[in-house]
Design an enzyme around this catalytic site. Structure first.
Site, PDB file in Angstrom:
ATOM      1  N   GLY A 321       0.866  -1.162   0.022  1.00 20.15           N
ATOM      2  CA  GLY A 321      -0.086   0.062   0.097  1.00 20.15           C
ATOM      3  C   GLY A 321       1.005   1.296  -0.099  1.00 20.15           C
ATOM      4  O   GLY A 321       0.946   1.812  -1.130  1.00 20.15           O
ATOM      5  N   ARG A 358       1.069  10.983  11.570  1.00 15.82           N
ATOM      6  CA  ARG A 358       2.266  10.112  11.948  1.00 15.82           C
ATOM      7  C   ARG A 358       3.342  10.749  12.705  1.00 15.82           C
ATOM      8  O   ARG A 358       4.041   9.775  13.509  1.00 15.82           O
ATOM      9  CB  ARG A 358       2.811   9.791  10.474  1.00 15.82           C
ATOM     10  CG  ARG A 358       1.586   8.879   9.639  1.00 15.82           C
ATOM     11  CD  ARG A 358       2.319   8.503   8.318  1.00 15.82           C
ATOM     12  NE  ARG A 358       3.139   7.024   8.468  1.00 15.82           N
ATOM     13  CZ  ARG A 358       4.553   7.597   8.450  1.00 15.82           C
ATOM     14  NH1 ARG A 358       5.047   8.590   8.078  1.00 15.82           N
ATOM     15  NH2 ARG A 358       5.317   6.364   8.815  1.00 15.82           N
ATOM     16  N   TYR A 362       3.985   7.955  15.600  1.00 13.00           N
ATOM     17  CA  TYR A 362       5.163   7.054  15.396  1.00 13.00           C
ATOM     18  C   TYR A 362       6.296   7.836  15.323  1.00 13.00           C
ATOM     19  O   TYR A 362       7.246   7.058  15.079  1.00 13.00           O
ATOM     20  CB  TYR A 362       4.925   6.453  14.000  1.00 13.00           C
ATOM     21  CG  TYR A 362       3.682   5.663  13.863  1.00 13.00           C
ATOM     22  CD1 TYR A 362       3.001   4.704  14.676  1.00 13.00           C
ATOM     23  CD2 TYR A 362       2.903   5.896  12.438  1.00 13.00           C
ATOM     24  CE1 TYR A 362       1.882   4.138  14.401  1.00 13.00           C
ATOM     25  CE2 TYR A 362       1.925   5.354  12.015  1.00 13.00           C
ATOM     26  CZ  TYR A 362       1.104   4.505  13.205  1.00 13.00           C
ATOM     27  OH  TYR A 362      -0.109   4.059  12.892  1.00 13.00           O
ATOM     28  N   CYS A 389      -3.966  22.480  18.593  1.00 11.11           N
ATOM     29  CA  CYS A 389      -3.659  22.773  20.286  1.00 11.11           C
ATOM     30  C   CYS A 389      -3.292  21.662  20.838  1.00 11.11           C
ATOM     31  O   CYS A 389      -3.759  21.213  21.761  1.00 11.11           O
ATOM     32  CB  CYS A 389      -4.988  23.357  20.705  1.00 11.11           C
ATOM     33  SG  CYS A 389      -5.421  24.918  20.012  1.00 11.11           S
TER      34      CYS A 389
END
Length: 462
Positions: A321, A358, A362, A389
């Site tokens: 993907g 992300r 991660y 925020c």
């Protein structure tokens, strides 16, 4: 119009350029190594993708905006099809990375299958014209709507993830129905770029453990349901994997299970799905997984393993993907503010964790660059901050950007095609960005911007 061509070199670290006139060009070549192959730069510093200036797209569609290079996606689909020929393998695009109707059509034209994780992804694909028999349905907790939709539309295979699904699917199919299924096996392998994306280990939510016997027990239960046809075994061991060794280990363990199924039940399974998770480079010099080399090693190991076990070689399936769509995407932002505090420089942009979670999830690292003009100012370490925020809303920390960066400048983040819009949210009621595809000097809108009217329309409580 004069432009500087920026061909994509082979992935991997590049030598530092020697001082002199060519040093700047060499640095730019390295910088663009993670961009789509169509990326070019004008002498004034404007960057084009497929012949379309990114600044023009920002002006026409606003920012943030995702830009997808259609030729890059097609090239990557064709690389996978060449590496895994149709005679013995299937390539299924993992829709969770990013899905829209335009991409469904492109993937279908390039001869790939699809794997989906919900009724929503499945409905979108089929209503866009994708053949349901070329679709796999995944998911560790499939809802009744997911299964009902899969059976109604005639999905090619359902990947069973837990014992409870066996009875549920069999009951939904009915005593005289028929559904092809696969069994997701957890082979006990730790692989992936972050602990949160390592899905091949025991003790996590996906699949049936090979080590404790749950996978073997599930096989017997599936084979005891005549309306379910077990076509093969499936595993997905993680994401952002850049070494072929974990795949080879998983392959050997699953071939061993296939041999035991043959010996115990007299059934030879015709398919083996090793999932996806193929790693890509987000920054120059990052390691990558070469699909051609991976395919060669998998075919060799599969042939040898089946020969040793006395099994016919099953049809191999893979599910890339990110590796298909990730490097084809560029996210474009506009700088709203620049400041220095406690000796640290910040450039705040008009997007952030709402359109790219992300980095917060991660610790993902990116290489943003100035794209609307050429700067001769020295490079300073700058943190690109989002507008949301949260203190953790940082798109890129301590990256090199020109010291004269100012509000109104455009920054582009390459390798933004996967797990950006698909994981985006309207946090702080900021609408999600649009997606624009580019090809051969032309741009077209694939997904429009989520507006304040869209967000208000969902709120029916007053």
């Amino acid at each position: 119009m004069t432009v500087t061509e920026l061909p994509s070199p082979s992935p991997g670290p590049s030598p530092s350029p020697s001082p002199g006139p060519g040093a700047e060009a060499a640095a730019r070549l390295r910088e663009f190594s993670v961009w789509p192959a169509t990326a070019t730069e004008e002498p004034g510093g404007r960057v084009l993708l497929a012949g379309v200036p990114l600044a023009d797209i920002a002006d026409a569609h606003g920012t943030p905006v995702y830009v997808l290079d259609e030729a890059e996606i097609r090239d990557r689909c064709r690389t996978y099809r060449a590496a895994f020929p149709e005679a013995g393998a299937d390539v299924h695009y993992a829709a969770k990375a990013f899905l829209c109707r335009g991409l469904v059509r492109l993937v279908e034209e390039e001869g790939l299958g699809l794997d989906v994780c919900s009724a929503g992804e499945l409905e979108l694909a089929v209503t866009a014209g994708f053949p349901p028999e070329r679709i796999l349905l995944h998911g560790n907790a499939k809802s009744p709507a997911d299964l009902d939709t899969a059976l109604r539309l005639g999905v090619g295979r359902i990947v069973i993830d837990s014992p409870a699904e066996i009875a549920r699917i069999a009951a939904a199919v009915g005593p005289h129905g028929h559904q092809r299924v696969m069994l997701r096996v957890t082979p006990g392998i730790a692989a992936g770029g972050h602990a949160k994306v390592r899905t091949g280990t025991d003790g996590q939510k996906f699949g049936l453990s090979l080590r404790d016997g749950h996978a073997q027990h599930a096989v017997a239960r599936v084979l005891g349901r005549p309306q379910l046809e077990l076509t093969g075994l499936h595993c997905h061991i993680g994401s952002q994997i850049t070494d072929a060794k974990p795949y080879l280990t998983a392959l050997r363990r699953l071939v061993g299970l296939m041999a035991r199924i043959r010996d115990v039940h007299g059934v030879v399974l015709p398919e083996l799905d090793l999932g996806g998770g193929h790693g890509i480079a987000y920054r120059p010099g990052d390691p990558v997984l070469d699909p051609t080399a991976l395919a060669r090693r998998l075919r060799t190991a599969l042939g040898e393993g089946c020969a040793a076990a006395g099994l016919p070689v099953p049809r191999l399936l893979v599910e890339p993907g990110r590796a298909v769509v990730g490097p084809a995407g560029v996210a474009v932002y506009r700088v709203l503010a620049v400041k220095t505090t406690a000796g640290r420089s910040f450039a705040a942009v008009d997007g952030g964790m709402g359109d790219n979670p992300r980095p917060a999830l991660y610790g993902a690292r990116y290489a943003p660059r100035l794209i609307g003009r050429r700067s001769t100012a020295p490079v300073v370490r700058t943190t690109v901050a989002g507008r949301h925020c949260e203190a953790g809303d940082l798109l890129a920390e301590d990256v090199g950007l020109p010291a004269d960066l100012r509000p109104g400048d455009l920054l582009a983040v390459p390798v933004a095609g996967a797990y950006h819009l698909s994981m985006a949210s309207p946090y702080n009621l900021v609408g999600r960005p649009p997606v624009v595809a580019v090809r051969d000097g032309a741009a077209r809108l694939l997904v429009r911007r989520e507006t304040l009217e869209d967000l208000r329309a969902r709120d029916v409580g007053l």
